[in-house]
Write a protein that holds these residues in place. Structure first.
Motif, PDB file in Angstrom:
ATOM      1  N   ILE A   1      -4.257 -11.028   0.568  1.00  0.00           N
ATOM      2  CA  ILE A   1      -3.285 -10.094   1.159  1.00  0.00           C
ATOM      3  C   ILE A   1      -1.993 -10.814   1.521  1.00  0.00           C
ATOM      4  O   ILE A   1      -0.886 -10.320   1.259  1.00  0.00           O
ATOM      5  CB  ILE A   1      -3.898  -9.406   2.397  1.00  0.00           C
ATOM      6  N   VAL A   2      -2.128 -12.005   2.105  1.00  0.00           N
ATOM      7  CA  VAL A   2      -0.931 -12.774   2.500  1.00  0.00           C
ATOM      8  C   VAL A   2      -0.095 -13.148   1.284  1.00  0.00           C
ATOM      9  O   VAL A   2       1.134 -12.941   1.260  1.00  0.00           O
ATOM     10  CB  VAL A   2      -1.344 -14.041   3.283  1.00  0.00           C
TER      11      VAL A   2
ATOM     12  N   LEU B   1       3.688 -11.758   0.142  1.00  0.00           N
ATOM     13  CA  LEU B   1       4.825 -12.625  -0.150  1.00  0.00           C
ATOM     14  C   LEU B   1       5.410 -12.331  -1.527  1.00  0.00           C
ATOM     15  O   LEU B   1       6.637 -12.348  -1.707  1.00  0.00           O
ATOM     16  CB  LEU B   1       4.393 -14.091  -0.063  1.00  0.00           C
ATOM     17  N   VAL B   2       4.525 -12.051  -2.488  1.00  0.00           N
ATOM     18  CA  VAL B   2       4.996 -11.745  -3.842  1.00  0.00           C
ATOM     19  C   VAL B   2       5.806 -10.452  -3.850  1.00  0.00           C
ATOM     20  O   VAL B   2       6.881 -10.364  -4.472  1.00  0.00           O
ATOM     21  CB  VAL B   2       3.805 -11.649  -4.816  1.00  0.00           C
ATOM     22  N   ILE B   3       5.302  -9.416  -3.159  1.00  0.00           N
ATOM     23  CA  ILE B   3       6.022  -8.143  -3.117  1.00  0.00           C
ATOM     24  C   ILE B   3       7.354  -8.298  -2.375  1.00  0.00           C
ATOM     25  O   ILE B   3       8.375  -7.736  -2.775  1.00  0.00           O
ATOM     26  CB  ILE B   3       5.145  -7.058  -2.453  1.00  0.00           C
ATOM     27  N   LEU B   4       7.343  -9.092  -1.302  1.00  0.00           N
ATOM     28  CA  LEU B   4       8.587  -9.345  -0.573  1.00  0.00           C
ATOM     29  C   LEU B   4       9.605 -10.055  -1.463  1.00  0.00           C
ATOM     30  O   LEU B   4      10.811  -9.793  -1.379  1.00  0.00           O
ATOM     31  CB  LEU B   4       8.308 -10.197   0.664  1.00  0.00           C
ATOM     32  N   ALA B   5       9.108 -10.933  -2.317  1.00  0.00           N
ATOM     33  CA  ALA B   5      10.012 -11.668  -3.208  1.00  0.00           C
ATOM     34  C   ALA B   5      10.699 -10.749  -4.211  1.00  0.00           C
ATOM     35  O   ALA B   5      11.777 -11.065  -4.718  1.00  0.00           O
ATOM     36  CB  ALA B   5       9.240 -12.763  -3.944  1.00  0.00           C
ATOM     37  N   THR B   6      10.079  -9.597  -4.496  1.00  0.00           N
ATOM     38  CA  THR B   6      10.696  -8.640  -5.415  1.00  0.00           C
ATOM     39  C   THR B   6      11.664  -7.696  -4.702  1.00  0.00           C
ATOM     40  O   THR B   6      12.257  -6.825  -5.343  1.00  0.00           O
ATOM     41  CB  THR B   6       9.612  -7.806  -6.127  1.00  0.00           C
ATOM     42  N   GLY B   7      11.787  -7.864  -3.377  1.00  0.00           N
ATOM     43  CA  GLY B   7      12.704  -7.024  -2.620  1.00  0.00           C
ATOM     44  C   GLY B   7      12.127  -5.685  -2.208  1.00  0.00           C
ATOM     45  O   GLY B   7      12.864  -4.776  -1.820  1.00  0.00           O
ATOM     46  N   LYS B   8      10.796  -5.548  -2.276  1.00  0.00           N
ATOM     47  CA  LYS B   8      10.139  -4.288  -1.928  1.00  0.00           C
ATOM     48  C   LYS B   8       9.410  -4.423  -0.592  1.00  0.00           C
ATOM     49  O   LYS B   8       9.198  -5.523  -0.086  1.00  0.00           O
ATOM     50  CB  LYS B   8       9.154  -3.877  -3.026  1.00  0.00           C
ATOM     51  N   ASN B   9       8.983  -3.280  -0.058  1.00  0.00           N
ATOM     52  CA  ASN B   9       8.260  -3.235   1.212  1.00  0.00           C
ATOM     53  C   ASN B   9       6.757  -3.312   0.958  1.00  0.00           C
ATOM     54  O   ASN B   9       6.177  -2.354   0.429  1.00  0.00           O
ATOM     55  CB  ASN B   9       8.612  -1.953   1.962  1.00  0.00           C
ATOM     56  N   PRO B  10       6.095  -4.406   1.320  1.00  0.00           N
ATOM     57  CA  PRO B  10       4.659  -4.517   1.062  1.00  0.00           C
ATOM     58  C   PRO B  10       3.836  -3.520   1.859  1.00  0.00           C
ATOM     59  O   PRO B  10       2.795  -3.048   1.388  1.00  0.00           O
ATOM     60  CB  PRO B  10       4.326  -5.958   1.464  1.00  0.00           C
ATOM     61  N   GLY B  11       4.271  -3.189   3.070  1.00  0.00           N
ATOM     62  CA  GLY B  11       3.528  -2.217   3.871  1.00  0.00           C
ATOM     63  C   GLY B  11       3.454  -0.867   3.188  1.00  0.00           C
ATOM     64  O   GLY B  11       2.397  -0.234   3.146  1.00  0.00           O
ATOM     65  N   ALA B  12       4.578  -0.424   2.638  1.00  0.00           N
ATOM     66  CA  ALA B  12       4.596   0.862   1.929  1.00  0.00           C
ATOM     67  C   ALA B  12       3.727   0.805   0.673  1.00  0.00           C
ATOM     68  O   ALA B  12       3.060   1.780   0.317  1.00  0.00           O
ATOM     69  CB  ALA B  12       6.031   1.233   1.561  1.00  0.00           C
ATOM     70  N   ALA B  13       3.723  -0.357   0.011  1.00  0.00           N
ATOM     71  CA  ALA B  13       2.915  -0.502  -1.206  1.00  0.00           C
ATOM     72  C   ALA B  13       1.428  -0.400  -0.885  1.00  0.00           C
ATOM     73  O   ALA B  13       0.678   0.336  -1.547  1.00  0.00           O
ATOM     74  CB  ALA B  13       3.225  -1.839  -1.872  1.00  0.00           C
ATOM     75  N   PHE B  14       0.984  -1.128   0.147  1.00  0.00           N
ATOM     76  CA  PHE B  14      -0.428  -1.081   0.519  1.00  0.00           C
ATOM     77  C   PHE B  14      -0.831   0.314   0.993  1.00  0.00           C
ATOM     78  O   PHE B  14      -1.931   0.790   0.697  1.00  0.00           O
ATOM     79  CB  PHE B  14      -0.720  -2.111   1.608  1.00  0.00           C
ATOM     80  N   SER B  15       0.039   0.971   1.728  1.00  0.00           N
ATOM     81  CA  SER B  15      -0.248   2.324   2.213  1.00  0.00           C
ATOM     82  C   SER B  15      -0.388   3.292   1.053  1.00  0.00           C
ATOM     83  O   SER B  15      -1.301   4.138   1.031  1.00  0.00           O
ATOM     84  CB  SER B  15       0.862   2.781   3.157  1.00  0.00           C
ATOM     85  N   ASP B  16       0.501   3.170   0.073  1.00  0.00           N
ATOM     86  CA  ASP B  16       0.431   4.048  -1.094  1.00  0.00           C
ATOM     87  C   ASP B  16      -0.836   3.800  -1.893  1.00  0.00           C
ATOM     88  O   ASP B  16      -1.467   4.741  -2.380  1.00  0.00           O
ATOM     89  CB  ASP B  16       1.665   3.827  -1.973  1.00  0.00           C
ATOM     90  N   MET B  17      -1.231   2.538  -2.003  1.00  0.00           N
ATOM     91  CA  MET B  17      -2.450   2.210  -2.746  1.00  0.00           C
ATOM     92  C   MET B  17      -3.676   2.814  -2.080  1.00  0.00           C
ATOM     93  O   MET B  17      -4.555   3.385  -2.752  1.00  0.00           O
ATOM     94  CB  MET B  17      -2.595   0.691  -2.849  1.00  0.00           C
ATOM     95  N   LEU B  18      -3.760   2.722  -0.762  1.00  0.00           N
ATOM     96  CA  LEU B  18      -4.912   3.275  -0.051  1.00  0.00           C
ATOM     97  C   LEU B  18      -4.945   4.788  -0.134  1.00  0.00           C
ATOM     98  O   LEU B  18      -6.017   5.387  -0.336  1.00  0.00           O
ATOM     99  CB  LEU B  18      -4.878   2.820   1.419  1.00  0.00           C
ATOM    100  N   THR B  19      -3.780   5.413  -0.004  1.00  0.00           N
ATOM    101  CA  THR B  19      -3.718   6.879  -0.051  1.00  0.00           C
ATOM    102  C   THR B  19      -4.081   7.400  -1.433  1.00  0.00           C
ATOM    103  O   THR B  19      -4.905   8.315  -1.579  1.00  0.00           O
ATOM    104  CB  THR B  19      -2.314   7.368   0.347  1.00  0.00           C
ATOM    105  N   TYR B  20      -3.459   6.824  -2.448  1.00  0.00           N
ATOM    106  CA  TYR B  20      -3.697   7.293  -3.813  1.00  0.00           C
ATOM    107  C   TYR B  20      -5.110   6.949  -4.275  1.00  0.00           C
ATOM    108  O   TYR B  20      -5.756   7.723  -4.962  1.00  0.00           O
ATOM    109  CB  TYR B  20      -2.665   6.675  -4.754  1.00  0.00           C
ATOM    110  N   GLY B  21      -5.599   5.764  -3.872  1.00  0.00           N
ATOM    111  CA  GLY B  21      -6.922   5.356  -4.304  1.00  0.00           C
ATOM    112  C   GLY B  21      -8.049   6.137  -3.663  1.00  0.00           C
ATOM    113  O   GLY B  21      -9.160   6.182  -4.194  1.00  0.00           O
ATOM    114  N   SER B  22      -7.780   6.784  -2.513  1.00  0.00           N
ATOM    115  CA  SER B  22      -8.820   7.557  -1.833  1.00  0.00           C
ATOM    116  C   SER B  22      -8.892   8.996  -2.315  1.00  0.00           C
ATOM    117  O   SER B  22      -9.795   9.735  -1.892  1.00  0.00           O
ATOM    118  CB  SER B  22      -8.578   7.538  -0.315  1.00  0.00           C
ATOM    119  N   ALA B  23      -7.975   9.416  -3.177  1.00  0.00           N
ATOM    120  CA  ALA B  23      -8.027  10.772  -3.723  1.00  0.00           C
ATOM    121  C   ALA B  23      -9.280  10.946  -4.574  1.00  0.00           C
ATOM    122  O   ALA B  23      -9.775   9.991  -5.185  1.00  0.00           O
ATOM    123  CB  ALA B  23      -6.769  11.057  -4.544  1.00  0.00           C
ATOM    124  N   SER B  24      -9.799  12.148  -4.634  1.00  0.00           N
ATOM    125  CA  SER B  24     -11.062  12.395  -5.333  1.00  0.00           C
ATOM    126  C   SER B  24     -10.975  12.079  -6.823  1.00  0.00           C
ATOM    127  O   SER B  24     -11.911  11.505  -7.398  1.00  0.00           O
ATOM    128  CB  SER B  24     -11.489  13.851  -5.138  1.00  0.00           C
TER     129      SER B  24
END
Length: 375
Positions: free
Chosen positions: A28-29, A33-56
């Protein structure tokens, strides 16, 4: 001594829990760092992954993918338990799927006969292709890594040659896809209808049975004991009367037979034919999953589910503006962190065990001396 054994067992349990937790935190750490290096928000990325991945519908997708990945992981793990690196799983399953698809398209028997024949054909093809590497190793000392890499290339060439119109394949009406003759509907494997979430491949049951058989044979039979013994020490196994060469060849054959099942969920539950866009590279994914799962049937299952989850959710991240290469980065980071974390914990646990045993033996040796001095 019993107290010492109990303490060691408790430490092993704690270390067994600490290893995956350490790997998860490290992954995770590093990913953050990799996502931050691309100029993106890692928190939003992880949140989107959990939300989308939990869909039926995502859960069904993940389970379907995990079915294939689990079989790949088990096929590789069988070789790993023998200290063999069967890197040829990819060629074995693709050639097996192709031959099985050709057979299935030509069969005119009822489905209850056709489906077992297709599965057995795939297993036999995978076993025979893997047997070449096993025989070369025990008779000529050829490294299974080199021979299976070459066999992967040969399998690709054989499939490319035969998968042509006029040979064992045909061109579709649009003129874009070359494939084997489609399987008749009676030869389809059953799916489990989950409603709006889609269809769950019924081959997941076969994958579960393979996992149970893998656990039972390796952990509860004399054959499994001999196999693990050869993997740990060939000289010790030979001294106990085990035929090392026979075990090496047998394990490669079994690994190839399981590899032959990898393409069956796609063939029998999804595409129903082998075409030029049939999934490739799953054998190499199986190597990563076997490493993640530490060759354990439960661990491999968790690794397969994780891989399916990452594939589903990171592909969705691309539509959210994230770089498409993030999937490969996350997968590589996880595998690397897991390997390093388990090795660090293993070495720490071995050192602690040696210290405790040494301290206990020293205490026992000092006890008679103290009694003599008192006397």
């Amino acid at each position: 001594m019993n107290k010492l054994t109990a303490r060691i067992d408790r430490e092993r349990l704690l270390l067994g829990i600490a290893a995956p937790l350490l790997a998860l935190v490290a992954a995770i750490v590093v990913t953050t760092l990799v996502i931050l290096a691309t100029g993106k928000n890692p928190g939003a990325a992880f949140s989107d992954m959990l939300t989308y991945g939990s869909a039926s519908d995502s859960q069904v997708y993940i389970l379907n993918k995990a079915t294939t990945y689990y079989l790949a992981g088990v096929a590789v793990a069988i070789g790993f338990r023998m200290n063999l690196f069967n890197i040829g799983v990819d060629g074995q399953y693709r050639l097996a799927a192709f031959v099985a698809a050709v057979l299935g398209g030509a069969l005119t028997v009822p489905g209850w006969i056709a489906v077992p024949l297709i599965i057995l054909c795939a297993m036999a093809t995978g076993a025979l292709w893997a047997a070449i590497a096993g025989i070369l190793k025990v008779t000529r000392g050829v490294s299974e890594v080199i021979s299976t890499i070459m066999l992967n290339s040969i399998a690709t060439a054989v499939i490319a040659y035969l998968l042509q119109p006029g040979k064992l394949a045909q061109l579709d009406a649009a003129g874009t896809t070359v494939s084997t003759k489609p399987l008749p509907t009676s030869s389809y494997f059953f799916n489990i209808d989950t409603g709006a979430a889609g269809e769950l491949w019924g081959f997941i049951i076969i994958a579960a049975l393979v996992g149970v058989a893998y656990w039972f044979v390796l952990g509860r039979t004399r054959f499994g004991f001999d196999l693990r013994t050869v993997g740990q020490s060939e000289s010790a196994a030979a001294a106990s009367g085990v035929s090392v060469k026979k075990m090496i060849a047998t394990s490669m054959i079994i690994s190839g037979a399981v590899a032959g099942l990898i393409g069956m969920p796609t063939l029998l539950n999804d595409s129903h034919q082998f075409s030029n866009d049939f999934p490739a590279g799953i054998g190499f994914t199986g190597i990563a999953i076997a490493l993640l799962g530490r060759n354990s049937p439960i661990g491999i299952a968790l690794g397969a589910l994780l891989w399916g989850f990452l594939e589903r959710t990171t592909n969705h991240l691309e539509f959210q503006g994230y770089d498409k290469e993030i999937l490969g980065v996350i997968q590589g980071v996880i595998v690397l962190c897991v390997v390093i974390a388990y090795e660090v914990v293993r070495r720490y646990g071995l050192k602690r065990q040696q210290q405790r045993v040494g301290a206990e033996l020293a205490a026992q040796a000092a006890a008679p001396t103290q009694k003599q001095e008192v006397a």
